[in-house]
Design a protein around this motif. Structure first.
Motif, mmCIF file in Angstrom:
data_model
loop_
_atom_site.group_PDB
_atom_site.id
_atom_site.type_symbol
_atom_site.label_atom_id
_atom_site.label_comp_id
_atom_site.label_asym_id
_atom_site.label_seq_id
_atom_site.Cartn_x
_atom_site.Cartn_y
_atom_site.Cartn_z
ATOM 1 N N LEU A 48 14.256 34.550 29.839
ATOM 2 C CA LEU A 48 13.262 34.746 30.897
ATOM 3 C C LEU A 48 11.906 34.191 30.483
ATOM 4 O O LEU A 48 11.201 33.573 31.294
ATOM 5 N N VAL A 49 11.552 34.416 29.227
ATOM 6 C CA VAL A 49 10.268 33.920 28.732
ATOM 7 C C VAL A 49 10.255 32.400 28.720
ATOM 8 O O VAL A 49 9.275 31.763 29.145
ATOM 9 N N GLU A 50 11.335 31.777 28.258
ATOM 10 C CA GLU A 50 11.409 30.313 28.204
ATOM 11 C C GLU A 50 11.384 29.717 29.609
ATOM 12 O O GLU A 50 10.738 28.690 29.846
ATOM 13 N N ALA A 51 12.080 30.373 30.538
ATOM 14 C CA ALA A 51 12.077 29.878 31.920
ATOM 15 C C ALA A 51 10.674 29.927 32.509
ATOM 16 O O ALA A 51 10.254 29.006 33.235
ATOM 17 N N ALA A 52 9.928 30.985 32.195
ATOM 18 C CA ALA A 52 8.556 31.104 32.688
ATOM 19 C C ALA A 52 7.662 30.031 32.081
ATOM 20 O O ALA A 52 6.802 29.457 32.764
ATOM 21 N N ARG A 53 7.878 29.728 30.797
ATOM 22 C CA ARG A 53 7.081 28.677 30.150
ATOM 23 C C ARG A 53 7.368 27.320 30.796
ATOM 24 O O ARG A 53 6.450 26.524 31.022
ATOM 25 N N ILE A 54 8.639 27.067 31.092
ATOM 26 C CA ILE A 54 9.007 25.797 31.727
ATOM 27 C C ILE A 54 8.351 25.679 33.106
ATOM 28 O O ILE A 54 7.932 24.596 33.531
ATOM 29 N N ASP A 55 8.235 26.807 33.805
ATOM 30 C CA ASP A 55 7.602 26.809 35.123
ATOM 31 C C ASP A 55 6.087 26.729 35.055
ATOM 32 O O ASP A 55 5.409 26.722 36.093
ATOM 33 N N GLY A 56 5.543 26.704 33.842
ATOM 34 C CA GLY A 56 4.100 26.527 33.676
ATOM 35 C C GLY A 56 3.307 27.805 33.510
ATOM 36 O O GLY A 56 2.075 27.786 33.584
ATOM 37 N N ALA A 57 3.966 28.945 33.270
ATOM 38 C CA ALA A 57 3.248 30.206 33.093
ATOM 39 C C ALA A 57 2.551 30.234 31.730
ATOM 40 O O ALA A 57 3.102 29.785 30.725
ATOM 41 N N ASN A 58 1.326 30.743 31.707
ATOM 42 C CA ASN A 58 0.595 30.871 30.438
ATOM 43 C C ASN A 58 0.955 32.205 29.783
ATOM 44 O O ASN A 58 1.602 33.065 30.406
ATOM 45 N N PRO A 59 0.551 32.432 28.522
ATOM 46 C CA PRO A 59 0.937 33.666 27.818
ATOM 47 C C PRO A 59 0.517 34.944 28.539
ATOM 48 O O PRO A 59 1.254 35.936 28.510
ATOM 49 N N VAL A 60 -0.649 34.934 29.181
ATOM 50 C CA VAL A 60 -1.103 36.130 29.897
ATOM 51 C C VAL A 60 -0.202 36.406 31.094
ATOM 52 O O VAL A 60 0.185 37.562 31.348
ATOM 53 N N GLN A 61 0.159 35.382 31.822
ATOM 54 C CA GLN A 61 1.049 35.547 32.976
ATOM 55 C C GLN A 61 2.434 36.013 32.542
ATOM 56 O O GLN A 61 3.051 36.860 33.200
ATOM 57 N N ILE A 62 2.926 35.475 31.433
ATOM 58 C CA ILE A 62 4.227 35.892 30.915
ATOM 59 C C ILE A 62 4.201 37.376 30.536
ATOM 60 O O ILE A 62 5.129 38.133 30.840
ATOM 61 N N ALA A 63 3.109 37.784 29.887
ATOM 62 C CA ALA A 63 2.992 39.179 29.471
ATOM 63 C C ALA A 63 2.924 40.103 30.680
ATOM 64 O O ALA A 63 3.614 41.127 30.732
ATOM 65 N N TYR A 64 2.111 39.731 31.677
ATOM 66 C CA TYR A 64 1.871 40.633 32.811
ATOM 67 C C TYR A 64 3.021 40.631 33.812
ATOM 68 O O TYR A 64 3.361 41.679 34.373
ATOM 69 N N LYS A 65 3.623 39.466 34.034
ATOM 70 C CA LYS A 65 4.639 39.350 35.076
ATOM 71 C C LYS A 65 6.067 39.587 34.580
ATOM 72 O O LYS A 65 6.948 39.933 35.366
ATOM 73 N N ILE A 66 6.296 39.393 33.279
ATOM 74 C CA ILE A 66 7.667 39.493 32.767
ATOM 75 C C ILE A 66 7.805 40.622 31.750
ATOM 76 O O ILE A 66 8.613 41.548 31.931
ATOM 77 N N LYS A 67 7.013 40.565 30.690
ATOM 78 C CA LYS A 67 7.214 41.508 29.596
ATOM 79 C C LYS A 67 6.842 42.940 29.975
ATOM 80 O O LYS A 67 7.603 43.880 29.716
ATOM 81 N N LEU A 68 5.678 43.112 30.563
ATOM 82 C CA LEU A 68 5.234 44.472 30.880
ATOM 83 C C LEU A 68 6.141 45.185 31.884
ATOM 84 O O LEU A 68 6.468 46.370 31.677
ATOM 85 N N PRO A 69 6.579 44.541 32.961
ATOM 86 C CA PRO A 69 7.499 45.245 33.865
ATOM 87 C C PRO A 69 8.810 45.663 33.193
ATOM 88 O O PRO A 69 9.376 46.706 33.529
ATOM 89 N N LEU A 70 9.271 44.839 32.226
ATOM 90 C CA LEU A 70 10.536 45.145 31.575
ATOM 91 C C LEU A 70 10.427 46.290 30.564
ATOM 92 O O LEU A 70 11.441 46.902 30.211
ATOM 93 N N ILE A 71 9.224 46.555 30.083
ATOM 94 C CA ILE A 71 9.059 47.671 29.128
ATOM 95 C C ILE A 71 8.291 48.820 29.777
ATOM 96 O O ILE A 71 7.781 49.701 29.077
ATOM 97 N N ALA A 72 8.216 48.826 31.114
ATOM 98 C CA ALA A 72 7.468 49.879 31.809
ATOM 99 C C ALA A 72 8.007 51.267 31.487
ATOM 100 O O ALA A 72 7.241 52.227 31.331
#
Length: 293
Positions: free
Chosen positions: A185-209
């Motif tokens: 999921l993280v790699e897919a977000a990077r390929i789509d152009g997401a920056n580290p802050v967007q990856i953290a807020y949109k992917i990582k944080l919801p998954l560890i909520a």
């Protein structure tokens, strides 16, 4: 094996030892605490039944409400500090150079007892030779605070070693949760152009909520019960400025030999912790229904 585990008698035998242990070590003391709160007792002599008098006095006790306020201040501050731990964990999980060493450094306070940590920070806060005031003097600050003797400052000064003490505990929890986030999921977000802050807020944080919500309960309930470091550093002083519910309970029960009243404080503390746990679970459940982090 399936036949054995489907046998209710066998299951009961497996569960019984743990159930008895919990009963003896948890539920029996809770019942006894509530019972002792109905007594006028010094902890040694004969008990005298006085009904709800201790609990009624508790509601009129300004020091109890002051200590409760201080405990909730600590709980709020501890909850806010979780954001700091979460940010540090996000940085460590991003594979920065030296992250392994930093994780070990953050774990050091967990290896020390609360008494050792209190003694260390007593030296740091020393108004004459302490590290903090020495640095302030080097910076030209005159009349540096007497950290643990100033009623307006003491509670906030105590927050600092508490943050330091529990940093490793929460950072490791968050770090372990973040390492379980699928890398795809993280790699897919990077390929789509997401920056580290967007990856953290949109992917990582919801998954560890879910983990974050558990740590909120741990932080709040743990703060409401907090005792040892505060007692060693200030004893609840000066003039009750750092008194929390647990230290007030100890002071009444074992210093003033008012064991019945101290038990009433302890039982009230239990009730408050249960109410806060229920409230937090209801609040987080409502957020889950609204699909919010």
């Amino acid at each position: 094996m399936k036949n054995v585990m489907s046998n209710k008698t066998v299951i009961a035998l497996y569960v019984l030892p743990a159930l008895l242990l919990i009963l003896v070590l948890v539920y029996v003391p809770i019942v006894l605490t509530g019972y002792y709160g109905l007594m006028d007792w010094d902890g040694i002599g004969k008990m005298k039944f006085i009904g709800l008098e201790n609990y009624i006095d508790l509601l009129k006790d300004k020091m109890f409400w002051s200590s409760t306020y201080h405990s909730f201040q600590l709980a709020i501050f501890s909850t806010i500090s979780l954001l700091l731990y979460l940010v540090i964990s996000l940085v460590l999980a991003s594979k920065i150079k030296g992250s392994d060493l930093l994780r070990k450094i953050y774990l050091i306070p967990m290896l020390l007892s609360s008494v050792a940590i209190a003694q260390l920070w007593l030296k740091i806060f020393d108004p004459n030779n302490g590290m903090i005031n020495s640095l302030l003097e080097m910076m030209g600050v005159e009349n540096a605070p007497v950290w643990l003797a100033d009623p307006n400052v003491v509670l906030y000064a105590i927050f600092i070693p508490i943050i330091w003490q529990y940093a490793g505990f929460y950072i490791i929890i968050y770090y372990a949760a973040l390492k379980n986030v699928p890398e795809e999921l993280v790699e897919a977000a990077r390929i789509d152009g997401a920056n580290p802050v967007q990856i953290a807020y949109k992917i990582k944080l919801p998954l560890i909520a879910g983990v974050f919500k558990v740590t909120i309960v741990l932080a709040i309930v743990g703060s409401l019960k907090y005792f040892d470091l505060i007692w060693v550093m200030t004893g609840g002083g000066p003039n009750g400025a750092s008194e929390v519910m647990a230290s007030y309970m100890y002071s009444e029960a074992f210093k003033s030999y008012n064991f019945g009243y101290g038990s009433a404080i302890g039982f009230a503390l239990l009730v408050i912790c249960l109410i806060m746990t229920w409230f937090i679970r209801k609040l987080t459940a409502a957020n889950d229904n609204n699909n919010q982090f």
